[in-house]
Motif scaffolding. Structure first.
Motif, PDB file in Angstrom:
ATOM      1  N   GLN A  45       0.803  -1.225   0.000  1.00 49.90           N
ATOM      2  CA  GLN A  45       0.000   0.000   0.000  1.00 49.90           C
ATOM      3  C   GLN A  45       0.832   1.269   0.000  1.00 49.90           C
ATOM      4  O   GLN A  45       0.427   2.275  -0.576  1.00 49.90           O
ATOM      5  N   GLU A  46       1.999   1.244   0.647  1.00 48.16           N
ATOM      6  CA  GLU A  46       2.833   2.437   0.696  1.00 48.16           C
ATOM      7  C   GLU A  46       4.274   2.054   0.992  1.00 48.16           C
ATOM      8  O   GLU A  46       4.533   0.987   1.552  1.00 48.16           O
ATOM      9  N   ALA A 226      10.460 -13.743  -8.043  1.00 51.14           N
ATOM     10  CA  ALA A 226      10.985 -12.428  -7.666  1.00 51.14           C
ATOM     11  C   ALA A 226      10.126 -11.312  -8.233  1.00 51.14           C
ATOM     12  O   ALA A 226       9.897 -10.285  -7.566  1.00 51.14           O
ATOM     13  N   PHE A 227       9.621 -11.498  -9.446  1.00 46.00           N
ATOM     14  CA  PHE A 227       8.752 -10.486 -10.048  1.00 46.00           C
ATOM     15  C   PHE A 227       7.464 -10.341  -9.243  1.00 46.00           C
ATOM     16  O   PHE A 227       7.033  -9.228  -8.927  1.00 46.00           O
ATOM     17  N   ASP A 228       6.820 -11.473  -8.900  1.00 49.19           N
ATOM     18  CA  ASP A 228       5.568 -11.420  -8.131  1.00 49.19           C
ATOM     19  C   ASP A 228       5.771 -10.713  -6.798  1.00 49.19           C
ATOM     20  O   ASP A 228       4.957  -9.887  -6.380  1.00 49.19           O
ATOM     21  N   ALA A 229       6.881 -11.032  -6.117  1.00 49.03           N
ATOM     22  CA  ALA A 229       7.158 -10.394  -4.827  1.00 49.03           C
ATOM     23  C   ALA A 229       7.396  -8.894  -5.002  1.00 49.03           C
ATOM     24  O   ALA A 229       6.920  -8.080  -4.211  1.00 49.03           O
ATOM     25  N   GLY A 230       8.121  -8.525  -6.048  1.00 53.08           N
ATOM     26  CA  GLY A 230       8.393  -7.111  -6.284  1.00 53.08           C
ATOM     27  C   GLY A 230       7.151  -6.317  -6.611  1.00 53.08           C
ATOM     28  O   GLY A 230       6.987  -5.184  -6.169  1.00 53.08           O
ATOM     29  N   MET A 231       6.229  -6.904  -7.379  1.00 52.45           N
ATOM     30  CA  MET A 231       5.007  -6.192  -7.736  1.00 52.45           C
ATOM     31  C   MET A 231       4.096  -5.999  -6.534  1.00 52.45           C
ATOM     32  O   MET A 231       3.316  -5.046  -6.485  1.00 52.45           O
ATOM     33  N   GLN A 232       4.193  -6.875  -5.548  1.00 49.77           N
ATOM     34  CA  GLN A 232       3.372  -6.726  -4.337  1.00 49.77           C
ATOM     35  C   GLN A 232       3.773  -5.496  -3.545  1.00 49.77           C
ATOM     36  O   GLN A 232       2.983  -4.973  -2.754  1.00 49.77           O
ATOM     37  N   GLU A 233       4.998  -4.999  -3.750  1.00 51.02           N
ATOM     38  CA  GLU A 233       5.466  -3.841  -2.988  1.00 51.02           C
ATOM     39  C   GLU A 233       5.009  -2.531  -3.583  1.00 51.02           C
ATOM     40  O   GLU A 233       5.110  -1.477  -2.947  1.00 51.02           O
TER      41      GLU A 233
END
Length: 237
Positions: A45-46, A226-233
């Motif tokens: 979210q932020e 790694a992409f999925d985790a990065g997009m969650q941020e």
């Protein structure tokens, strides 16, 4: 200000953390989570600078969360009643490892270490790419770049319809630009994750990414986690 997220499944422990952190005027508590799933939602979210993170939590534990955070990731101070995970915590890059009950002075030292690391990281934020072309020097702001792929010995830096050639390897650029929100998605492609609009699954775990301008890029399965985790941020609107 240092933006902090508290992650602990015990409400009284979070209450104590809030009380101790109140003495530090540069700390802003942005949220609290009682489990890993909630922590992931808040991280999406932020932007968060620092996690105060318990280890034994419902679902995945705090160490697993730390290992799965994609760059640019928040710093982590572990707060736990269990001493046996200290070595592992430093292996995942923790700033400090504090045992409960928390000592105010010990917490203060840990926060000082976090302040020092954040100051170094902010000084070392990636500068615009400097690209020499026929005697000219182009300075490309990182947030303007859509993606980078390669052509022989050159990296092709795509900025809208313009393409700038840079004699650099994709792997080196991926490392250099990680702190600015770029991720390697294929052995020959880096993407600005803020430009990604849609993920379209394909066979065998591969996928296609569609950017805001309609460009399609390959996402290899070896980079998918790694992409999925990065997009969650990324912050959500």
């Amino acid at each position: 200000m240092i933006r902090v997220l508290l992650v602990d499944d015990v409400a009284l422990a979070r209450d104590k953390l809030r009380h101790l952190l109140a003495a530090h005027r540069d700390i802003r508590i942005c949220g609290e989570a009682s489990d890993i799933a909630q922590a992931r939602q808040l991280l999406a979210q932020e932007p968060i600078d620092l996690l105060l993170l318990d280890i034994q939590l419902p679902g995945d534990d705090g160490l697993q969360l730390a290992q799965q955070l994609a760059a640019p990731a928040p710093l982590i101070i572990f707060t736990t009643a269990h001493a046996e995970h200290a070595v592992t915590s430093y292996a995942v890059g923790a700033v400090d490892y504090l045992l409960k009950p928390l000592d105010p002075s010990r917490l203060g030292l840990a926060l000082d270490r976090a302040r020092q690391r954040l100051a170094r990281e902010r000084i070392n934020m990636p500068q615009p790419l400097c690209i020499r072309n026929a005697g000219n020097v182009d300075y490309i702001a990182l947030h303007d770049i859509d993606y980078i792929d390669n052509a022989g010995h050159y990296a092709c830096v795509h900025v809208g319809r313009q393409v700038h050639l840079l004699r650099e390897s994709i792997s080196r650029l991926a490392e250099q630009l990680a702190a600015a929100g770029f991720m390697q998605i294929h052995r020959a492609v880096i993407v600005n994750r803020a430009r990604v609009r849609t993920l379209e699954p394909r066979r065998n775990g591969d996928a296609t990414l569609v950017l805001i301008d309609g460009t399609s890029l390959p996402l290899s399965r070896m980079y998918r986690a790694a992409f999925d985790a990065g997009m969650q941020e990324l912050p959500r609107s």
